[in-house]
Design a protein around this motif. Structure first.
Motif, PDB file in Angstrom:
ATOM      1  N   ILE A   1       0.873  -1.174   0.000  1.00 21.90           N
ATOM      2  CA  ILE A   1       0.000   0.000   0.000  1.00 21.90           C
ATOM      3  C   ILE A   1       0.904   1.216   0.000  1.00 21.90           C
ATOM      4  O   ILE A   1       1.585   1.501   0.982  1.00 21.90           O
ATOM      5  N   SER A   2       0.941   1.915  -1.126  1.00 20.75           N
ATOM      6  CA  SER A   2       1.889   3.015  -1.313  1.00 20.75           C
ATOM      7  C   SER A   2       1.156   4.349  -1.229  1.00 20.75           C
ATOM      8  O   SER A   2       0.470   4.768  -2.160  1.00 20.75           O
ATOM      9  N   ASP A   3       1.296   5.016  -0.076  1.00 23.20           N
ATOM     10  CA  ASP A   3       0.661   6.309   0.155  1.00 23.20           C
ATOM     11  C   ASP A   3       1.579   7.395  -0.384  1.00 23.20           C
ATOM     12  O   ASP A   3       2.631   7.674   0.188  1.00 23.20           O
ATOM     13  N   GLU A   4       1.161   8.028  -1.480  1.00 22.34           N
ATOM     14  CA  GLU A   4       2.006   8.990  -2.189  1.00 22.34           C
ATOM     15  C   GLU A   4       1.388  10.390  -2.196  1.00 22.34           C
ATOM     16  O   GLU A   4       1.640  11.190  -3.092  1.00 22.34           O
ATOM     17  N   ILE A   5       0.623  10.704  -1.149  1.00 20.67           N
ATOM     18  CA  ILE A   5      -0.145  11.937  -1.119  1.00 20.67           C
ATOM     19  C   ILE A   5       0.737  13.195  -1.136  1.00 20.67           C
ATOM     20  O   ILE A   5       0.308  14.259  -1.567  1.00 20.67           O
ATOM     21  N   TYR A   6       2.000  13.081  -0.685  1.00 20.34           N
ATOM     22  CA  TYR A   6       2.901  14.250  -0.648  1.00 20.34           C
ATOM     23  C   TYR A   6       3.882  14.271  -1.826  1.00 20.34           C
ATOM     24  O   TYR A   6       4.878  14.980  -1.787  1.00 20.34           O
ATOM     25  N   GLU A   7       3.615  13.527  -2.868  1.00 21.75           N
ATOM     26  CA  GLU A   7       4.603  13.353  -3.935  1.00 21.75           C
ATOM     27  C   GLU A   7       5.024  14.644  -4.626  1.00 21.75           C
ATOM     28  O   GLU A   7       6.133  14.740  -5.154  1.00 21.75           O
ATOM     29  N   LYS A   8       4.158  15.654  -4.640  1.00 16.66           N
ATOM     30  CA  LYS A   8       4.496  16.910  -5.324  1.00 16.66           C
ATOM     31  C   LYS A   8       5.297  17.864  -4.445  1.00 16.66           C
ATOM     32  O   LYS A   8       5.779  18.891  -4.922  1.00 16.66           O
ATOM     33  N   LEU A   9       5.445  17.538  -3.163  1.00 17.85           N
ATOM     34  CA  LEU A   9       6.164  18.416  -2.238  1.00 17.85           C
ATOM     35  C   LEU A   9       7.504  17.772  -1.883  1.00 17.85           C
ATOM     36  O   LEU A   9       7.670  17.146  -0.835  1.00 17.85           O
ATOM     37  N   ILE A  10       8.467  17.935  -2.775  1.00 21.33           N
ATOM     38  CA  ILE A  10       9.792  17.330  -2.646  1.00 21.33           C
ATOM     39  C   ILE A  10      10.839  18.409  -2.908  1.00 21.33           C
ATOM     40  O   ILE A  10      10.658  19.254  -3.792  1.00 21.33           O
ATOM     41  N   TYR A  11      11.949  18.370  -2.150  1.00 23.81           N
ATOM     42  CA  TYR A  11      12.893  19.478  -2.146  1.00 23.81           C
ATOM     43  C   TYR A  11      14.309  19.040  -2.523  1.00 23.81           C
ATOM     44  O   TYR A  11      14.655  17.855  -2.451  1.00 23.81           O
ATOM     45  N   GLY A  12      15.108  20.035  -2.890  1.00 25.42           N
ATOM     46  CA  GLY A  12      16.498  19.765  -3.244  1.00 25.42           C
ATOM     47  C   GLY A  12      16.583  18.940  -4.511  1.00 25.42           C
ATOM     48  O   GLY A  12      15.828  19.124  -5.461  1.00 25.42           O
ATOM     49  N   ASP A  13      17.507  17.981  -4.514  1.00 24.41           N
ATOM     50  CA  ASP A  13      17.710  17.135  -5.687  1.00 24.41           C
ATOM     51  C   ASP A  13      16.916  15.836  -5.613  1.00 24.41           C
ATOM     52  O   ASP A  13      17.097  14.942  -6.450  1.00 24.41           O
ATOM     53  N   GLU A  14      16.071  15.722  -4.601  1.00 28.18           N
ATOM     54  CA  GLU A  14      15.295  14.485  -4.437  1.00 28.18           C
ATOM     55  C   GLU A  14      14.230  14.368  -5.522  1.00 28.18           C
ATOM     56  O   GLU A  14      13.788  15.361  -6.107  1.00 28.18           O
ATOM     57  N   LYS A  15      13.812  13.140  -5.783  1.00 29.20           N
ATOM     58  CA  LYS A  15      12.730  12.912  -6.729  1.00 29.20           C
ATOM     59  C   LYS A  15      11.813  11.822  -6.189  1.00 29.20           C
ATOM     60  O   LYS A  15      12.223  10.969  -5.389  1.00 29.20           O
ATOM     61  N   HIS A  16      10.577  11.898  -6.615  1.00 24.88           N
ATOM     62  CA  HIS A  16       9.609  10.897  -6.178  1.00 24.88           C
ATOM     63  C   HIS A  16       9.676   9.677  -7.089  1.00 24.88           C
ATOM     64  O   HIS A  16       9.628   9.798  -8.316  1.00 24.88           O
ATOM     65  N   VAL A  17       9.792   8.507  -6.466  1.00 30.03           N
ATOM     66  CA  VAL A  17       9.717   7.240  -7.191  1.00 30.03           C
ATOM     67  C   VAL A  17       8.600   6.429  -6.565  1.00 30.03           C
ATOM     68  O   VAL A  17       8.602   6.190  -5.357  1.00 30.03           O
ATOM     69  N   SER A  18       7.644   6.023  -7.381  1.00 28.48           N
ATOM     70  CA  SER A  18       6.615   5.106  -6.887  1.00 28.48           C
ATOM     71  C   SER A  18       7.158   3.688  -6.957  1.00 28.48           C
ATOM     72  O   SER A  18       7.777   3.296  -7.957  1.00 28.48           O
ATOM     73  N   ILE A  19       6.925   2.925  -5.908  1.00 27.77           N
ATOM     74  CA  ILE A  19       7.404   1.543  -5.907  1.00 27.77           C
ATOM     75  C   ILE A  19       6.766   0.734  -7.033  1.00 27.77           C
ATOM     76  O   ILE A  19       7.338  -0.238  -7.515  1.00 27.77           O
ATOM     77  N   ALA A  20       5.599   1.179  -7.516  1.00 21.66           N
ATOM     78  CA  ALA A  20       4.924   0.487  -8.617  1.00 21.66           C
ATOM     79  C   ALA A  20       5.691   0.616  -9.930  1.00 21.66           C
ATOM     80  O   ALA A  20       5.468  -0.165 -10.865  1.00 21.66           O
ATOM     81  N   GLN A  21       6.597   1.599 -10.021  1.00 20.40           N
ATOM     82  CA  GLN A  21       7.360   1.813 -11.243  1.00 20.40           C
ATOM     83  C   GLN A  21       8.466   0.786 -11.457  1.00 20.40           C
ATOM     84  O   GLN A  21       8.995   0.659 -12.561  1.00 20.40           O
ATOM     85  N   LEU A  22       8.845   0.072 -10.404  1.00 17.26           N
ATOM     86  CA  LEU A  22      10.120  -0.637 -10.414  1.00 17.26           C
ATOM     87  C   LEU A  22      10.106  -1.934 -11.205  1.00 17.26           C
ATOM     88  O   LEU A  22      11.134  -2.360 -11.714  1.00 17.26           O
ATOM     89  N   SER A  23       8.975  -2.594 -11.297  1.00 21.79           N
ATOM     90  CA  SER A  23       8.890  -3.857 -12.044  1.00 21.79           C
ATOM     91  C   SER A  23       7.429  -4.199 -12.257  1.00 21.79           C
ATOM     92  O   SER A  23       6.541  -3.638 -11.614  1.00 21.79           O
ATOM     93  N   GLU A  24       7.183  -5.158 -13.139  1.00 21.46           N
ATOM     94  CA  GLU A  24       5.803  -5.608 -13.361  1.00 21.46           C
ATOM     95  C   GLU A  24       5.239  -6.252 -12.099  1.00 21.46           C
ATOM     96  O   GLU A  24       4.066  -6.069 -11.769  1.00 21.46           O
ATOM     97  N   ASP A  25       6.090  -7.004 -11.383  1.00 23.00           N
ATOM     98  CA  ASP A  25       5.609  -7.630 -10.156  1.00 23.00           C
ATOM     99  C   ASP A  25       5.266  -6.584  -9.108  1.00 23.00           C
ATOM    100  O   ASP A  25       4.228  -6.686  -8.438  1.00 23.00           O
ATOM    101  N   ALA A  26       6.110  -5.570  -8.980  1.00 21.89           N
ATOM    102  CA  ALA A  26       5.842  -4.517  -7.998  1.00 21.89           C
ATOM    103  C   ALA A  26       4.543  -3.795  -8.332  1.00 21.89           C
ATOM    104  O   ALA A  26       3.719  -3.515  -7.452  1.00 21.89           O
ATOM    105  N   LYS A  27       4.326  -3.517  -9.615  1.00 22.54           N
ATOM    106  CA  LYS A  27       3.088  -2.842 -10.024  1.00 22.54           C
ATOM    107  C   LYS A  27       1.872  -3.702  -9.709  1.00 22.54           C
ATOM    108  O   LYS A  27       0.841  -3.207  -9.233  1.00 22.54           O
ATOM    109  N   LYS A  28       1.991  -4.988  -9.949  1.00 16.14           N
ATOM    110  CA  LYS A  28       0.865  -5.914  -9.756  1.00 16.14           C
ATOM    111  C   LYS A  28       0.398  -5.951  -8.312  1.00 16.14           C
ATOM    112  O   LYS A  28      -0.793  -6.058  -8.026  1.00 16.14           O
TER     113      LYS A  28
END
Length: 410
Positions: A215-242
Motif C-alpha cells: 500500500i503506497s501512500d504517495e499523497i505528498y509526492e508533489k512536495l519534494i525538495y532539493g535534488d530528491e525525486k519521487h519514485v513510486s514503488i509500482a514503477q520498479l517492475s511488473e511484479d511490484a506494479k501488480k
C-alpha cells in the motif's frame, strides 16, 4: 451525588451498547491539540498553531472556477460510485505522465479523500487477524483503520539514524504467515523522508518473496525538495506494479484538503470490491469536487510548483533555527511540510517525563501548538508543520527556544 452516579451508570451502559471495534480506537492526538489551541485562541490567547496538516494556500482560482462552472451547468447530480469516468481518465493521464504507469478505468476508484480511500481498502482487504506492517513513525490513522477492519497493526521502527526509514531486512523479519500487506508512505508524514529507488527495490523484492500487498501512500509526492525525486514503488517492475495499490489525491498537491477527493490505482479486483462497498456507504464522491479535481489534474500546474518552492524556502530558513534549540536533534526532511525533532534531551533538561507533557507545556506556557510524536508511534519527538506563514513559524520557534532555555536545568 446521586445524579453523578446515575450519569456514570448511564455512560457505562451506553459504552456497552457500542460496537467493540470502536472501543479499541485511540483518539486523534492531532485533532485534540488543534481543538485545544483553537479554544485558547478563541479566548484571546495569542497561540501559534504548528499542527496543521494542510497547505496554507487557497485552492487555485482555475480549480474554483471549474467547480463553479460545473454547478452552473447543472452537474450537481449523482455520479458513478467509483467516480466520474472523466476524472478517472485524468488520474490515468497523471500516472502515465508522472510515473510512466499505465492503468485502465477499472483499476481506478475515486473516493472521498485519500483517508477514506484507505479506510475502504482495509475494509475489503483485511480479514480478522490479518497483519499489516506499518513502519513508525506513521500517520496516525493507519493503525486505527487496520484495527477497524479486524486486522493487527505490526509496527517496525524507522530509527533516527536511518532517517526514520525501515529496511528490507526489518520487513523480512517482521513477516509471519498472517502478514497480508505493508504500508509505504513516501514522502512521509510525520517525517518528510523519502525512500530512494534502491531502498524501494529492496523492499519490493521482500514483498515478492513473501507475497505481500504494498500500500503506497504517495499523497505528498508533489512536495519534494532539493535534488530528491519521487519514485513510486509500482514503477520498479511488473511484479511490484501488480501488488502495489497507490493511494493519492489532490489534497496536498493542489491545496484542496476540504474538497475531499482521493483515489486508488491498482488491482482491478480490489478496486471493484472497493467500488461495490462505496455504492452501499457513500454513493459517490461529491460531484462538484470531482469536476474541480479534473481541472486540478488537466489544468495548468504552475500553482503547484509555486507552493512547492515556497515550502522549500520556508524549510531552508527555519530548519537551522529549530536545530539551534538546546536538546533538539533535527534531521532535515526531504519532502512534505513537517519537521520532526527528537527532543529527549530537551524534555529531560526541562523536567518533563514524556513528550505529551512537553507538548502540553509548549501550548499552555509558550503558546505554541505542536503535535506530540506519541501519536505517530515516535514517543521522543514532536511534529511541527511549516504550512503557515514564515513570520509565524519563526516566532513560534523563538518562543520554543526561549521556553527551553528558561526551563533548562544544569
Amino acid at each position: 451525588m446521586e445524579t453523578n452516579f446515575e450519569s456514570i451508570r448511564g455512560a457505562i451502559q451506553l459504552t456497552r451498547q457500542l460496537a467493540s471495534r470502536v472501543n479499541t480506537l485511540s483518539p486523534s492526538t492531532t485533532l485534540a491539540i488543534t481543538a485545544k489551541a483553537k479554544e485558547m485562541k478563541a479566548s484571546g490567547i495569542d497561540v501559534i498553531g504548528l499542527g496543521a496538516g494542510e497547505p496554507d494556500y487557497n485552492t487555485p482560482d482555475n480549480i474554483i472556477e471549474a467547480a463553479y462552472t460545473s454547478m452552473k451547468e447543472g452537474k450537481t447530480k449523482y455520479t458513478p460510485s467509483g467516480g466520474l469516468p472523466t476524472l478517472k481518465d485524468a488520474v490515468i493521464a497523471k500516472l502515465e505522465n508522472d510515473q510512466g504507469l499505465h492503468y485502465l478505468r477499472n483499476e481506478i476508484m475515486i473516493g472521498i479523500g485519500a483517508k477514506h480511500v484507505l479506510y475502504t481498502l482495509f475494509q475489503v482487504m483485511i480479514n480478522p487477524g490479518d497483519e499489516v506492517i506499518i513502519p513508525s513513525p506513521y500517520w496516525v490513522s493507519y493503525p486505527e483503520q487496520v484495527k477497524l477492519a479486524g486486522g493487527v497493526p505490526v509496527h517496525i521502527e524507522g530509527k533516527p539514524e536511518a532517517h526514520f526509514k525501515v529496511t528490507a531486512e526489518q520487513i523480512h523479519d517482521a513477516v509471519t504467515e498472517k502478514t497480508k500487506a505493508i504500508i509505504i508512505n513516501s514522502p512521509g508524514n510525520p517525517t518528510g523522508m523519502i525512500y530512494s529507488e534502491d531502498e524501494l527495490n529492496q523492499i519490493a523484492n521482500v514483498c515478492k518473496e513473501k507475497d505481500l500487498w504494498i500500500i503506497s501512500d504517495e499523497i505528498y509526492e508533489k512536495l519534494i525538495y532539493g535534488d530528491e525525486k519521487h519514485v513510486s514503488i509500482a514503477q520498479l517492475s511488473e511484479d511490484a506494479k501488480k501488488r502495489t495499490l497507490i493511494i493519492n489525491g489532490v489534497s496536498k498537491s493542489h491545496s484542496m484538503t476540504g474538497w475531499r477527493i482521493g483515489y486508488i490505482a491498482g488491482d482491478a479486483t480490489v478496486v471493484g470490491a472497493m467500488t461495490n462497498l462505496a455504492s452501499h456507504s457513500t454513493s459517490n464522491p461529491t460531484t462538484t469536487s470531482q469536476y474541480a479535481a479534473i481541472e486540478a489534474y488537466n489544468g495548468p500546474q504552475d500553482a503547484v510548483e509555486t507552493m512547492r518552492k515556497d515550502f522549500e524556502s520556508r524549510l531552508d530558513r527555519v530548519y537551522p533555527q529549530l536545530a539551534a534549540i538546546p536538546g533538539f536533534k533535527v534531521i532535515k526532511p526531504q519532502g512534505a511540510f513537517y519537521l520532526l525533532p527528537e527532543v529527549t534531551e530537551a524534555m529531560e533538561k526541562t523536567g518533563f517525563a514524556n513528550v505529551d507533557d512537553f507538548a502540553e507545556a509548549l501550548l499552555t506556557k509558550a503558546n505554541v501548538a505542536v503535535i506530540p510524536g506519541s501519536g505517530f508511534g515516535s514517543p521522543n519527538t514532536i511534529r511541527l508543520s511549516y504550512a503557515t506563514s514564515i513570520e509565524l513559524i519563526e516566532e513560534a520557534i523563538r518562543r520554543i527556544h526561549s521556553f527551553v532555555k528558561e526551563k533548562w536545568r544544569i
